[in-house]
Design a protein around this motif. Structure first.
Motif, mmCIF file in Angstrom:
data_model
loop_
_atom_site.group_PDB
_atom_site.id
_atom_site.type_symbol
_atom_site.label_atom_id
_atom_site.label_comp_id
_atom_site.label_asym_id
_atom_site.label_seq_id
_atom_site.Cartn_x
_atom_site.Cartn_y
_atom_site.Cartn_z
ATOM 1 N N ASP A 1 0.864 -1.168 0.000
ATOM 2 C CA ASP A 1 0.000 0.000 0.000
ATOM 3 C C ASP A 1 0.913 1.234 0.000
ATOM 4 O O ASP A 1 2.124 1.111 -0.204
ATOM 5 C CB ASP A 1 -0.964 -0.025 1.187
ATOM 6 C CG ASP A 1 -0.261 -0.050 2.539
ATOM 7 O OD1 ASP A 1 0.939 0.285 2.612
ATOM 8 O OD2 ASP A 1 -0.919 -0.393 3.529
ATOM 9 N N ASP A 2 0.357 2.402 0.243
ATOM 10 C CA ASP A 2 1.160 3.616 0.120
ATOM 11 C C ASP A 2 1.730 4.111 1.443
ATOM 12 O O ASP A 2 2.029 5.294 1.597
ATOM 13 C CB ASP A 2 0.370 4.723 -0.584
ATOM 14 C CG ASP A 2 -0.886 5.115 0.180
ATOM 15 O OD1 ASP A 2 -1.214 4.456 1.186
ATOM 16 O OD2 ASP A 2 -1.537 6.081 -0.230
ATOM 17 N N LYS B 1 -3.188 -2.040 -5.498
ATOM 18 C CA LYS B 1 -3.846 -3.334 -5.320
ATOM 19 C C LYS B 1 -3.970 -4.125 -6.619
ATOM 20 O O LYS B 1 -4.539 -5.202 -6.637
ATOM 21 C CB LYS B 1 -5.251 -3.112 -4.751
ATOM 22 C CG LYS B 1 -5.274 -2.451 -3.407
ATOM 23 C CD LYS B 1 -5.326 -3.481 -2.343
ATOM 24 C CE LYS B 1 -5.431 -2.807 -0.982
ATOM 25 N NZ LYS B 1 -5.192 -3.733 0.074
#
Length: 107
Positions: A27-28, A45
Motif C-alpha cells: 500500500d502507500d 492493489k
C-alpha cells in the motif's frame, strides 16, 4: 519480526526478507518507499489478489495473527515457531507424511 510499526522495525525486517529478484507490492505507507528500492516496488492493489488470499488464509489458520485474544503470544520465539510450523504443514507432502500421526491422536 516484532517491534513498533515504524521505519526502524521495517528496515530490520527488510534485511531478513529482501531479495534482488522480487517485486514487492504494497500500500502507500511511506515507510515502504523509504526502504524498498524503487525498481522493485509497486504501490497499489492491481496485482495483490493472491497475496491477500494468502494473508487471509494465514490469519484464519493462525489465530494469534488476527487480534489480541487468548491465543496471542508476545514471545518472539513462540510466534517464530508457530509460523515455521504453519509453513511446514502448508506443503501438502509434509502434511501427508504426518497425517497418520495426527489421526492416531483421535483414534
Amino acid at each position: 519480526m516484532v517491534g513498533k510499526r515504524n521505519v526502524t522495525t521495517f528496515r530490520k525486517l527488510w534485511k531478513i526478507i529482501s531479495r534482488d529478484n522480487c517485486t514487492y507490492y504494497t500500500d502507500d505507507w511511506s515507510v515502504y518507499s523509504e526502504v524498498i528500492p524503487r525498481h522493485q516496488h509497486v504501490v497499489g492493489k492491481q496485482h495483490t489478489l493472491s497475496i491477500e488470499s494468502n494473508n487471509s488464509n494465514t490469519r484464519h489458520r493462525i489465530a494469534r495473527m488476527t487480534r489480541k485474544t487468548k491465543v496471542v503470544s508476545k514471545s518472539e520465539e513462540v510466534v517464530d515457531l508457530t509460523i515455521k510450523l504453519w509453513v511446514h504443514f502448508e506443503d501438502n507432502n509434509n502434511f501427508l507424511s504426518e497425517q497418520g500421526n495426527f489421526i492416531s491422536i483421535f483414534g
